[in-house]
Design a protein around this motif. Structure first.
Motif, PDB file in Angstrom:
ATOM      1  N   THR A  45      14.349 -49.530 -30.541  1.00 14.14           N
ATOM      2  CA  THR A  45      13.561 -48.593 -31.351  1.00 14.14           C
ATOM      3  C   THR A  45      12.556 -49.270 -32.275  1.00 14.14           C
ATOM      4  OG1 THR A  45      14.988 -48.311 -33.315  1.00 14.14           O
ATOM      5  CG2 THR A  45      15.527 -46.987 -31.352  1.00 14.14           C
ATOM      6  N   GLN A  48      12.623 -37.706 -27.552  1.00 13.66           N
ATOM      7  CA  GLN A  48      12.216 -38.166 -26.226  1.00 13.66           C
ATOM      8  C   GLN A  48      12.840 -39.512 -25.887  1.00 13.66           C
ATOM      9  OE1 GLN A  48       7.995 -38.763 -25.800  1.00 13.66           O
ATOM     10  NE2 GLN A  48       8.066 -38.705 -23.570  1.00 13.66           N
ATOM     11  N   TYR A  85       5.640 -43.438 -32.441  1.00 13.55           N
ATOM     12  CA  TYR A  85       7.103 -43.499 -32.519  1.00 13.55           C
ATOM     13  C   TYR A  85       7.514 -43.349 -33.980  1.00 13.55           C
ATOM     14  CZ  TYR A  85      11.837 -44.688 -31.091  1.00 13.55           C
ATOM     15  OH  TYR A  85      13.179 -44.631 -30.815  1.00 13.55           O
ATOM     16  N   LEU A  86       8.279 -42.296 -34.268  1.00 14.71           N
ATOM     17  CA  LEU A  86       8.772 -42.010 -35.624  1.00 14.71           C
ATOM     18  C   LEU A  86       7.659 -41.874 -36.654  1.00 14.71           C
ATOM     19  CD1 LEU A  86      11.924 -44.317 -35.865  1.00 14.71           C
ATOM     20  CD2 LEU A  86      11.817 -41.904 -35.273  1.00 14.71           C
ATOM     21  N   HIS A 139      13.823 -38.722 -33.027  1.00 11.61           N
ATOM     22  CA  HIS A 139      12.965 -38.954 -31.857  1.00 11.61           C
ATOM     23  C   HIS A 139      13.704 -38.455 -30.629  1.00 11.61           C
ATOM     24  CE1 HIS A 139       9.591 -40.852 -29.764  1.00 11.61           C
ATOM     25  NE2 HIS A 139      10.469 -41.174 -28.836  1.00 11.61           N
ATOM     26  N   HIS A 197      16.395 -43.295 -27.914  1.00  8.82           N
ATOM     27  CA  HIS A 197      16.476 -41.924 -28.407  1.00  8.82           C
ATOM     28  C   HIS A 197      17.213 -41.914 -29.743  1.00  8.82           C
ATOM     29  CE1 HIS A 197      19.051 -38.191 -28.626  1.00  8.82           C
ATOM     30  NE2 HIS A 197      17.841 -37.675 -28.694  1.00  8.82           N
ATOM     31  N   THR A 246      10.383 -43.548 -24.277  1.00  4.82           N
ATOM     32  CA  THR A 246       8.979 -43.372 -24.674  1.00  4.82           C
ATOM     33  C   THR A 246       8.171 -44.642 -24.437  1.00  4.82           C
ATOM     34  OG1 THR A 246       9.567 -41.741 -26.338  1.00  4.82           O
ATOM     35  CG2 THR A 246       7.422 -42.809 -26.567  1.00  4.82           C
TER      36      THR A 246
END
Length: 427
Positions: free
Chosen positions: A180, A219, A93-94, A217, A212, A222
């Motif tokens: 996130t 997607q 992620y990121l 990002h 999102h 996730t």
């Protein structure tokens, strides 16, 4: 101090017909839970289970390093007559967060109403877990609570749930409130493990699972899709965001408020097909679970697309089925409606219950519309959870337990009759 708060609670209850309001202490801090041993890269953590068909269970867990994804299990502690292998995955992620190894193993066939002991990763794994399969006869007991988060209120709610001998836990979206920040998903997994490793958790997504970020990002969902695998393929769905499952005598639709739901969409067509294939003789009870409520008299979350347009798209499908109960989250309060269809009382409509009250850090939605619409029978802004006992093919008992200063207190209850038992509501 607890006795003082209890006396204050009694004083602060304001009754307006069957509607009550409750002024309670404010939000509580988030729980921080680190791995039990940072140097141990093989020990299972964040263990949770979910139903797969009528006689199987998915075991999910995380380790820091790769292992063979296997589970040994049996009906006697320390003796494992069976084993199964599964799959492993991970996600980024990121580019700054790398998840651990996420393992999924489906075990079975399993006997109903039976305690199984299991180890994740093989017989040499340091910790044994256990779960009980749902029974193959009535009564069936469901615990329900949405919008959990990772606060001290969440912890208290989970403790109350663990003291009620339920068969399945249903969560109408908004699990971790990671928003996130991916390490919060790990905290959530550790926090719920004591309960989620013993009873199947059946969940759907909420808005806080979207995660999102434009340009950064693309997607959606996730973490949710990687961490919480639901039995969507078994129900003919092509998405982890909506599916259905059976527990003896009960068919449950887990719908996606944050994926396409308009007529002609994949979800809409799947729902039409799923409803056509339900055998009401085998499953006389029919329930649906969404995140964004279709009926809501709280001032929070009024007029949102996910509520208004999804209701316009799918309400008639549920009414014609007919669905007995619809659970929703999103609004951080509790509310129970009468049987409703197209904004009016209808004896053949579902009972709508909003229960986004698990304990998240955003706090409670305390303001309601005034005057109170007649279709809303009970509403209160408190944290808590629900208990549904489906007693037989025609009757079920619902109650809502307020999380009252770390003591679970019953505040709302009602007996429900299945629409299948009403000859005027055509099946």
């Amino acid at each position: 101090m607890l006795k003082v708060w209890g006396l204050m609670a009694i004083v602060l209850i304001v009754l307006a017909g069957k509607v009550s309001s409750y002024d309670r202490p404010g939000t509580r801090k988030n729980v921080v839970m680190h791995p039990s041993n940072d140097d141990d890269h093989m020990t299972p953590e964040q263990v949770h289970i979910s139903l797969v068909g009528s006689d199987k269970m998915r075991i999910s867990w995380i380790t820091k390093d790769s292992i063979i994804p296997s589970v040994v299990y049996g009906t006697v502690s320390g003796k494992y007559e069976s084993s199964a292998d599964g799959t492993s995955s991970s996600y980024h992620y990121l580019l700054i967060y790398q998840s651990g190894q996420i393992h999924d193993v489906v075990i079975g066939p399993l006997k109903p109403n039976t305690v199984y002991y299991y180890k994740c990763g093989g017989p040499d794994s340091p910790q044994e877990f256990n779960f009980k399969t749902p029974p193959s006869q009535f009564p069936i007991k469901f615990a329900v609570s949405g919008d959990l988060g990772t606060t001290e209120w969440t912890k208290s709610t989970l403790e109350h749930l663990s003291k009620w001998e339920h068969d399945v836990f249903v969560l109408p979206g908004d699990l971790s409130y990671a928003n996130t920040f991916q390490p919060v998903w790990d905290v959530f997994g550790r926090l719920v493990q004591p309960l989620a490793s013993q009873r199947p958790w059946m969940v759907t997504q909420g808005n806080h699972e979207i995660e999102h970020i434009p340009l950064l990002h693309d997607q959606k969902f996730t973490a949710y899709n990687n961490r919480w695998h639901m039995p969507f393929e078994e129900s003919g769905s092509t998405s982890n965001l909506y599916y259905s499952f059976n527990v003896f005598g009960v068919h449950i639709l887990m719908l996606g408020s944050y994926t396409n739901f308009e007529p002609g969409s994949d979800q809409y067509q799947w729902l039409e097909n799923d409803l056509k294939n339900i055998n009401r003789k085998n499953t006389p009870w029919l329930m649906a679970v969404i995140h964004a409520p279709w009926y809501n008299t709280n001032e929070a979350h009024q007029g949102e697309k996910e509520s208004v347009e999804m209701k316009e798209s799918m309400e008639t499908l549920l009414y014609k089925a007919p669905v007995d109960l619809v659970f929703a989250g999103h609004v951080h309060a509790y509310e129970r409606f009468n049987r409703v269809y197209q904004d009016k009382f209808d004896k053949c409509g579902p009972v709508y219950i909003n229960i986004g009250d698990g304990g998240n850090q955003e706090g409670l939605a305390t303001k309601y519309q005034d005057p109170n619409p007649e279709i809303s029978l009970f509403r209160e802004a408190s944290f808590g959870h629900g208990q549904l006992e489906v007693v037989n093919a025609t009757h079920a008992h619902w109650e809502w337990q307020r999380n009252d200063d770390d003591v679970s207190v019953q505040k709302d209850s009602v007996w429900l009759t299945s629409l299948l038992a009403d000859s005027s509501c055509k099946i």
